[in-house]
Write a protein that holds these residues in place. Structure first.
Motif, mmCIF file in Angstrom:
data_model
loop_
_atom_site.group_PDB
_atom_site.id
_atom_site.type_symbol
_atom_site.label_atom_id
_atom_site.label_comp_id
_atom_site.label_asym_id
_atom_site.label_seq_id
_atom_site.Cartn_x
_atom_site.Cartn_y
_atom_site.Cartn_z
ATOM 1 N N PRO A 157 23.920 42.644 13.871
ATOM 2 C CA PRO A 157 22.578 42.774 13.302
ATOM 3 C C PRO A 157 21.645 41.677 13.785
ATOM 4 O O PRO A 157 22.064 40.546 14.042
ATOM 5 C CB PRO A 157 22.831 42.674 11.791
ATOM 6 N N TYR A 214 18.092 47.671 8.075
ATOM 7 C CA TYR A 214 18.606 47.301 6.762
ATOM 8 C C TYR A 214 17.571 46.472 5.997
ATOM 9 O O TYR A 214 17.038 45.493 6.522
ATOM 10 C CB TYR A 214 19.876 46.463 6.886
ATOM 11 N N TYR A 257 14.543 40.753 2.965
ATOM 12 C CA TYR A 257 14.860 40.548 4.382
ATOM 13 C C TYR A 257 15.013 41.905 5.056
ATOM 14 O O TYR A 257 15.507 42.857 4.456
ATOM 15 C CB TYR A 257 16.196 39.812 4.552
ATOM 16 N N GLN A 316 25.161 35.540 -0.747
ATOM 17 C CA GLN A 316 25.635 36.694 -0.009
ATOM 18 C C GLN A 316 24.509 37.632 0.370
ATOM 19 O O GLN A 316 23.566 37.835 -0.377
ATOM 20 C CB GLN A 316 26.650 37.451 -0.851
ATOM 21 N N PHE A 317 24.625 38.227 1.547
ATOM 22 C CA PHE A 317 23.791 39.347 1.946
ATOM 23 C C PHE A 317 24.563 40.620 1.640
ATOM 24 O O PHE A 317 25.718 40.738 2.002
ATOM 25 C CB PHE A 317 23.518 39.309 3.454
ATOM 26 N N TYR A 318 23.938 41.563 0.973
ATOM 27 C CA TYR A 318 24.551 42.860 0.751
ATOM 28 C C TYR A 318 23.830 43.892 1.616
ATOM 29 O O TYR A 318 22.668 44.196 1.383
ATOM 30 C CB TYR A 318 24.483 43.264 -0.726
ATOM 31 N N PHE A 319 24.545 44.373 2.620
ATOM 32 C CA PHE A 319 24.001 45.406 3.496
ATOM 33 C C PHE A 319 24.334 46.767 2.917
ATOM 34 O O PHE A 319 25.475 47.064 2.634
ATOM 35 C CB PHE A 319 24.623 45.304 4.887
ATOM 36 N N GLY A 320 23.336 47.603 2.732
ATOM 37 C CA GLY A 320 23.603 48.994 2.369
ATOM 38 C C GLY A 320 23.874 49.787 3.626
ATOM 39 O O GLY A 320 24.357 49.247 4.618
ATOM 40 N N THR A 321 23.554 51.058 3.613
ATOM 41 C CA THR A 321 23.763 51.890 4.799
ATOM 42 C C THR A 321 22.505 51.973 5.659
ATOM 43 O O THR A 321 22.542 52.502 6.754
ATOM 44 C CB THR A 321 24.216 53.305 4.414
ATOM 45 N N GLN A 379 20.198 46.907 13.520
ATOM 46 C CA GLN A 379 21.428 46.915 14.295
ATOM 47 C C GLN A 379 21.293 47.999 15.355
ATOM 48 O O GLN A 379 21.210 49.183 15.022
ATOM 49 C CB GLN A 379 22.639 47.173 13.401
ATOM 50 N N TYR A 431 16.735 43.465 8.631
ATOM 51 C CA TYR A 431 17.539 43.311 9.834
ATOM 52 C C TYR A 431 17.640 44.674 10.505
ATOM 53 O O TYR A 431 17.443 45.709 9.877
ATOM 54 C CB TYR A 431 18.965 42.847 9.491
ATOM 55 N N ARG A 457 17.855 39.144 -1.694
ATOM 56 C CA ARG A 457 18.781 38.101 -2.103
ATOM 57 C C ARG A 457 18.014 36.829 -2.405
ATOM 58 O O ARG A 457 16.916 36.634 -1.907
ATOM 59 C CB ARG A 457 19.812 37.851 -1.015
#
Lengths: 114, 111
Positions: free
Chosen positions: B44, B87, B34, B98-103, B38, B36, B91
């Motif tokens: 997001p 991002y 995925y 869960q979505f895990y967003f990094g930096t 921001q 996204y 997943r």
């Protein structure tokens, strides 16, 4: 069609105070989520609700509680706010499609704990 | 864990294609990719997602390598409004996961 609505948009608390962040979605989505975002960092999942009546811990649940009031509403409560909880809080929801599961986000609540 | 690696920042000239890479070498067979973005401090916004085939929509194209260990998001004609943090997330499909967003990658579109 409002999508995901969060209230309030801004809040300042003193250490030890409690408050509830409200989130409502009008897309008939089953799943809802609460994230926090600290400066310069990505979002981290606090709690989520896969469906009405269920809630599960995410990555950073300590210091928070949630309530899935009904299908539309998912609230996040801080029982005793701490400065470490100063952050921007985002609520999101996602629908039924197993393949897509796109999350739609609210505009955020900016919380400062002094 | 974010499970993805992205460059921290990139620049792109306005009107040119922006190519944002993402490494996800540990991706599992049932995991989707995925993207996204921001903008400033807004919530997001979903851009695109895919499993193994390349995908295109009105916003962007997603190119996934044959081994699925990396992907590239392409914004074909970047505008100043595309300046944002992007991002890349992997997943499994299914609600509640869960979505895990990094930096993410901070993309700056330069006039």
């Amino acid at each position: 069609n409002a999508g995901v609505t969060q209230t309030p948009k801004f809040q300042v608390l003193k250490t030890g105070q409690s408050m509830t962040l409200q989130c409502a979605q009008d897309m008939n989505h089953n799943s809802m989520y609460w994230y926090r975002q600290d400066p310069g960092m990505g979002l981290r999942l606090i709690y989520y609700s896969a469906s009405e009546g269920t809630t599960d811990k995410g990555e950073v649940p300590n210091g928070y509680n949630v309530s899935r009031l009904n299908k539309r509403e998912f609230s996040l409560r801080l029982e005793s706010a701490a400065p470490s909880q100063t952050s921007v809080y985002f609520c999101a929801s996602s629908g039924r499609s197993l393949a897509k599961n796109i999350q739609y986000f609210g505009a955020g609540t900016r919380l400062s704990v002094l | 864990d974010a499970k993805t690696t992205q460059p921290p920042s990139m620049d792109c000239a306005e009107g040119r294609a922006a190519n944002l890479p993402c490494n996800h070498s540990t991706i599992s067979g049932n995991e989707y990719v995925y993207w996204y973005r921001q903008i400033h401090s807004q919530g997001p916004q979903y851009i695109i997602h895919g499993l193994k085939n390349n995908e295109t929509n009105e916003m962007a194209s997603l190119i996934i390598t044959e081994d699925r260990k990396s992907s590239t998001l392409i914004l074909p004609h970047a505008t100043l409004r595309d300046t944002a943090v992007y991002y890349c997330i992997v997943r499994p499909g299914g609600t509640g996961n869960q979505f895990y967003f990094g930096t993410g990658t901070s993309l700056t579109v330069i006039p």
